[in-house]
Design a protein around this motif. Structure first.
Motif, PDB file in Angstrom:
ATOM      1  N   VAL A   1      47.120  55.607  15.435  1.00  0.00           N
ATOM      2  CA  VAL A   1      47.031  54.842  16.677  1.00  0.00           C
ATOM      3  C   VAL A   1      45.650  55.084  17.263  1.00  0.00           C
ATOM      4  CG1 VAL A   1      48.034  54.383  18.932  1.00  0.00           C
ATOM      5  CG2 VAL A   1      49.524  55.090  17.050  1.00  0.00           C
ATOM      6  N   TRP A   2      44.940  53.983  17.504  1.00  0.00           N
ATOM      7  CA  TRP A   2      43.542  54.063  17.956  1.00  0.00           C
ATOM      8  C   TRP A   2      43.352  53.125  19.136  1.00  0.00           C
ATOM      9  CZ3 TRP A   2      38.698  52.315  14.680  1.00  0.00           C
ATOM     10  CH2 TRP A   2      37.540  52.914  15.217  1.00  0.00           C
ATOM     11  N   GLY A   3      43.390  53.663  20.322  1.00  0.00           N
ATOM     12  CA  GLY A   3      43.227  52.840  21.499  1.00  0.00           C
ATOM     13  C   GLY A   3      43.338  53.679  22.760  1.00  0.00           C
ATOM     14  N   PRO A   4      43.055  53.081  23.908  1.00  0.00           N
ATOM     15  CA  PRO A   4      43.103  53.812  25.178  1.00  0.00           C
ATOM     16  C   PRO A   4      44.536  54.045  25.632  1.00  0.00           C
ATOM     17  CG  PRO A   4      42.641  51.503  25.592  1.00  0.00           C
ATOM     18  CD  PRO A   4      42.633  51.675  24.093  1.00  0.00           C
ATOM     19  N   ASN A   5      44.692  54.934  26.597  1.00  0.00           N
ATOM     20  CA  ASN A   5      46.012  55.232  27.158  1.00  0.00           C
ATOM     21  C   ASN A   5      46.681  53.954  27.662  1.00  0.00           C
ATOM     22  OD1 ASN A   5      45.061  57.818  26.775  1.00  0.00           O
ATOM     23  ND2 ASN A   5      45.327  58.481  28.882  1.00  0.00           N
ATOM     24  N   SER A   6      47.939  53.777  27.301  1.00  0.00           N
ATOM     25  CA  SER A   6      48.697  52.615  27.776  1.00  0.00           C
ATOM     26  C   SER A   6      50.171  52.850  27.489  1.00  0.00           C
ATOM     27  CB  SER A   6      48.244  51.327  27.069  1.00  0.00           C
ATOM     28  OG  SER A   6      48.606  51.348  25.691  1.00  0.00           O
ATOM     29  N   ALA A   7      51.015  52.063  28.153  1.00  0.00           N
ATOM     30  CA  ALA A   7      52.447  52.119  27.862  1.00  0.00           C
ATOM     31  C   ALA A   7      52.708  51.767  26.408  1.00  0.00           C
ATOM     32  CB  ALA A   7      53.197  51.169  28.790  1.00  0.00           C
ATOM     33  N   ARG A   8      51.993  50.790  25.900  1.00  0.00           N
ATOM     34  CA  ARG A   8      52.210  50.345  24.518  1.00  0.00           C
ATOM     35  C   ARG A   8      51.829  51.436  23.520  1.00  0.00           C
ATOM     36  NH1 ARG A   8      50.604  44.245  23.634  1.00  0.00           N
ATOM     37  NH2 ARG A   8      52.383  44.063  25.053  1.00  0.00           N
ATOM     38  N   TRP A   9      50.794  52.227  23.847  1.00  0.00           N
ATOM     39  CA  TRP A   9      50.388  53.342  22.969  1.00  0.00           C
ATOM     40  C   TRP A   9      51.552  54.301  22.784  1.00  0.00           C
ATOM     41  CZ3 TRP A   9      49.807  58.205  21.427  1.00  0.00           C
ATOM     42  CH2 TRP A   9      48.685  58.633  20.729  1.00  0.00           C
ATOM     43  N   LEU A  10      52.154  54.742  23.876  1.00  0.00           N
ATOM     44  CA  LEU A  10      53.223  55.744  23.737  1.00  0.00           C
ATOM     45  C   LEU A  10      54.496  55.126  23.177  1.00  0.00           C
ATOM     46  CD1 LEU A  10      55.607  55.890  26.219  1.00  0.00           C
ATOM     47  CD2 LEU A  10      53.554  56.290  27.554  1.00  0.00           C
ATOM     48  N   ILE A  11      54.746  53.842  23.439  1.00  0.00           N
ATOM     49  CA  ILE A  11      55.900  53.166  22.829  1.00  0.00           C
ATOM     50  C   ILE A  11      55.718  53.106  21.317  1.00  0.00           C
ATOM     51  CG2 ILE A  11      57.036  50.917  22.577  1.00  0.00           C
ATOM     52  CD1 ILE A  11      56.555  50.548  25.622  1.00  0.00           C
ATOM     53  N   ALA A  12      54.500  52.780  20.880  1.00  0.00           N
ATOM     54  CA  ALA A  12      54.214  52.740  19.450  1.00  0.00           C
ATOM     55  C   ALA A  12      54.391  54.114  18.814  1.00  0.00           C
ATOM     56  CB  ALA A  12      52.791  52.225  19.218  1.00  0.00           C
ATOM     57  N   ALA A  13      53.877  55.161  19.495  1.00  0.00           N
ATOM     58  CA  ALA A  13      53.973  56.518  18.964  1.00  0.00           C
ATOM     59  C   ALA A  13      55.425  56.963  18.843  1.00  0.00           C
ATOM     60  CB  ALA A  13      53.199  57.483  19.860  1.00  0.00           C
ATOM     61  N   LEU A  14      56.217  56.750  19.898  1.00  0.00           N
ATOM     62  CA  LEU A  14      57.628  57.136  19.861  1.00  0.00           C
ATOM     63  C   LEU A  14      58.408  56.284  18.877  1.00  0.00           C
ATOM     64  CD1 LEU A  14      58.128  57.695  23.689  1.00  0.00           C
ATOM     65  CD2 LEU A  14      58.479  59.443  21.920  1.00  0.00           C
ATOM     66  N   GLY A  15      58.040  55.001  18.755  1.00  0.00           N
ATOM     67  CA  GLY A  15      58.718  54.129  17.808  1.00  0.00           C
ATOM     68  C   GLY A  15      58.484  54.539  16.373  1.00  0.00           C
ATOM     69  N   LEU A  16      57.245  54.873  16.035  1.00  0.00           N
ATOM     70  CA  LEU A  16      56.963  55.280  14.655  1.00  0.00           C
ATOM     71  C   LEU A  16      57.606  56.626  14.356  1.00  0.00           C
ATOM     72  CD1 LEU A  16      54.485  57.599  14.103  1.00  0.00           C
ATOM     73  CD2 LEU A  16      53.186  55.835  15.285  1.00  0.00           C
ATOM     74  N   GLN A  17      57.664  57.513  15.365  1.00  0.00           N
ATOM     75  CA  GLN A  17      58.331  58.800  15.149  1.00  0.00           C
ATOM     76  C   GLN A  17      59.841  58.608  15.004  1.00  0.00           C
ATOM     77  OE1 GLN A  17      56.808  61.085  18.499  1.00  0.00           O
ATOM     78  NE2 GLN A  17      55.224  62.035  17.229  1.00  0.00           N
ATOM     79  N   ARG A  18      60.428  57.678  15.755  1.00  0.00           N
ATOM     80  CA  ARG A  18      61.862  57.390  15.605  1.00  0.00           C
ATOM     81  C   ARG A  18      62.159  56.831  14.215  1.00  0.00           C
ATOM     82  NH1 ARG A  18      65.035  54.926  20.620  1.00  0.00           N
ATOM     83  NH2 ARG A  18      64.862  57.150  21.120  1.00  0.00           N
ATOM     84  N   ALA A  19      61.187  56.118  13.649  1.00  0.00           N
ATOM     85  CA  ALA A  19      61.350  55.555  12.314  1.00  0.00           C
ATOM     86  C   ALA A  19      60.982  56.546  11.210  1.00  0.00           C
ATOM     87  CB  ALA A  19      60.500  54.294  12.177  1.00  0.00           C
ATOM     88  N   GLY A  20      60.650  57.786  11.593  1.00  0.00           N
ATOM     89  CA  GLY A  20      60.348  58.817  10.609  1.00  0.00           C
ATOM     90  C   GLY A  20      58.887  58.974  10.281  1.00  0.00           C
TER      91      GLY A  20
END
Length: 550
Positions: A79-98
């Protein structure tokens, strides 16, 4: 601090020597928070306002998209981008997917990002265009050879897809791809994950000059920052303005992840825009504002600053540089913080080793990095490895649950850092007093800190040697009133070449992240060397001091 130093959400398991967490993973952590406080505000990012229940649903939606994209358990996603709601949603989503989160520094140039993508073998890159005028996909494509988002990049064979977080159409298409994935498939994948599975891989440099991926598990991260949250006094209902970048452990683990643990509201801040920050603090009634001394100093000096505008602030967590006591007192008095704390950590220890407690005196916060976290061991050793008594300076070694699993694909580097008894050799020189408080006095690894970012001379020197006409380079950190420290480079030209310091600095700005760029370049006829041919950087520091640079 009285009691067992436990986070608000941490279950009690006295029989488990690891301090077992029924959270298990970041995915379960969020689910538990959504069940417990479903209507509490979780994220505020401009017009985006999500409750914990809504955040959990968005993360599941994103996890379905990752599964549709073929993400397997343990696959890396950058993940390469500035702080945002979408950044942390992406991070938690990919971690939920393993998946394993690989954050990229927003200050990276294309070659730096391409190196990390190649080294981590990331299958997907989630990034943005337009942030600070940069087109990240184009930068990577130019550095590695390729075409950006539509076709594979030649130099990055593992990278299958680039998804633009900043493009509504592209992001929606990515999420829509997950509609074909049954919800039960997400639940099954999430259930397969446990505390011993990798959560993230944060890259750090060192004496070799090559960035290395420090691997940390879900259990390590959750346990460390459950304790951290309690030690610093983070609590449910706090409103946490996160200026520290999400690609760093300060903004990620001690930022939005810790907020989820206690049920705080996360407010991401994209850049150090002081007028905007002061407006958000006032309008959103911010209670927690961690940052470097540079951040607070900049805010205090801004004409929009007023004590009334920051009256809701309660907790400050600072660090990443020595904090002058006078500045610390000024911060507490003029911001009105109830508590200011600081600490010490490394990427290799999930970002944390020791921490001041929220009820420590300012004298303690100014002079030390606090006491080691509960459950960790710390010792100070001499060069021969023997343990030194309290008050004696030596290398700091750490052992325990925060120590990384190793560097990804770097077995020899891992073995050189973590010994057979499990002790991590930090490379930092320090002292532990009779009360167990840690004070860092020097760095074996020669690192210096620029406005909160670790800068490694070996890495910078490796880049500078690529400049035409450069024969030898030595880089040191020198004090800077605003940034804490900045780089100073001493360069020997190759025979027959003439070098211009200003041109080297300009080239450096195009070649490496700006915090790595030397602010001073001096062309010298030779570098001071010892009998073994090693550069005597203490001599360079003395030279800088004599000229008023130190």
């Amino acid at each position: 601090m009285a009691g067992s130093e436990r986070s608000v959400l941490e279950p009690t398991h006295p029989d488990d020597p690891r301090g077992d967490l029924t959270w298990g993973t970041t995915s379960r952590l969020l689910t538990m928070a959504a069940d417990r406080i479903p209507t509490a505000e979780a994220v505020v990012d401009g017009d985006v306002r999500l409750t914990y229940q809504e955040l959990n649903a968005e993360v599941t939606r994103t996890a379905r998209a990752f599964l549709a994209a073929g993400l397997g358990k343990g696959d890396r996603v950058a993940v390469w981008g500035p702080n945002s709601a979408r950044w942390l949603i992406a991070a938690l989503g990919l971690q939920r997917a393993g998946g394993v989160l690989v954050p990229l520094n927003t200050r990276f140039q294309g070659a730096e990002a391409a190196y990390v993508l190649a080294k981590s073998q990331a299958r997907l890159l989630l990034t943005v265009t337009g942030f600070l005028g940069k087109d990240y996909p184009a930068m990577v494509a130019e550095a590695a050879g390729g075409h950006g988002t539509d076709r594979p990049i030649e130099g990055l064979p593992a990278l299958e897809r680039i998804v633009l977080l900043s493009d509504e159409t592209g992001w929606t298409e990515f999420l829509d791809g997950g509609r074909t994935v049954p919800l039960k498939e997400v639940e099954r994948r999430a259930a397969e994950l446990g505390p011993d599975d990798l959560a993230d891989m944060l890259f750090t440099s060192g004496t070799t000059g090559n960035p290395k991926g420090a691997m940390c598990t879900h259990g390590q991260v959750l346990r460390a920052y459950g304790v951290w949250s309690n030690v610093v006094g983070l609590r449910e209902g706090d409103r946490y303005l996160i200026v520290n970048p999400f690609f760093h452990g300060f903004g990620y683990k001690a930022g939005w992840l810790a907020s989820i643990m206690v049920g705080a509201t996360i407010l991401p801040e994209r850049t150090l825009d002081v007028p905007h920050m002061l407006d958000v603090v006032r309008r959103e009634r911010i209670t927690v504002l961690p940052g470097t001394p540079t951040l607070y100093q900049t805010m205090l000096e801004h004409p929009d600053f007023s004590a009334e505008g920051v009256a809701t602030l309660r907790l400050s967590v600072t660090g990443a540089a020595n904090v002058p006591p006078a500045l610390l007192y000024r911060i507490k008095e003029e911001f009105g913080f109830e508590h200011i704390v600081t600490g010490y950590g490394l990427t290799e220890t999930c970002g944390i080793v020791s921490m001041c407690r929220y009820d420590d005196s300012l004298e303690t916060v100014a002079a030390t990095a606090g006491r080691v976290l509960p459950g960790l061991e710390l010792k100070v050793v001499a060069r021969d490895g023997s343990r030194l008594p309290a008050g004696t300076e030596g290398e700091i070694l750490v052992r325990g649950y925060t120590v990384m699993k190793g560097y990804f694909g770097e077995e020899s580097e891992t073995a050189a850092t973590i010994d057979a008894d499990g002790w991590l050799h930090t490379g930092d020189i320090g002292v532990v007093d009779e009360e167990g408080r840690v004070r860092i006095t020097d760095r074996i690894k020669d690192m210096f800190i620029v406005g909160g970012f670790n800068a490694y001379p070996a890495e910078i020197e490796n880049v500078l040697t690529r400049y035409p006409g450069v024969a030898q380079v030595a880089v040191i950190g020198v004090p800077d009133e605003r940034m804490g420290e900045v780089g100073a480079a001493y360069i020997v030209a190759r025979a027959g070449h003439s070098l211009d310091p200003d041109e080297i600095i300009s080239w450096s700005r195009e070649t490496m992240a700006n915090y790595k760029v030397p602010r001073q370049v001096e062309i010298v006829s030779e570098l001071p060397l010892n009998a073994a041919g090693k550069v005597l950087k203490n001599v360079l520091r003395d030279r800088a001091a004599a000229r008023g640079q130190v």
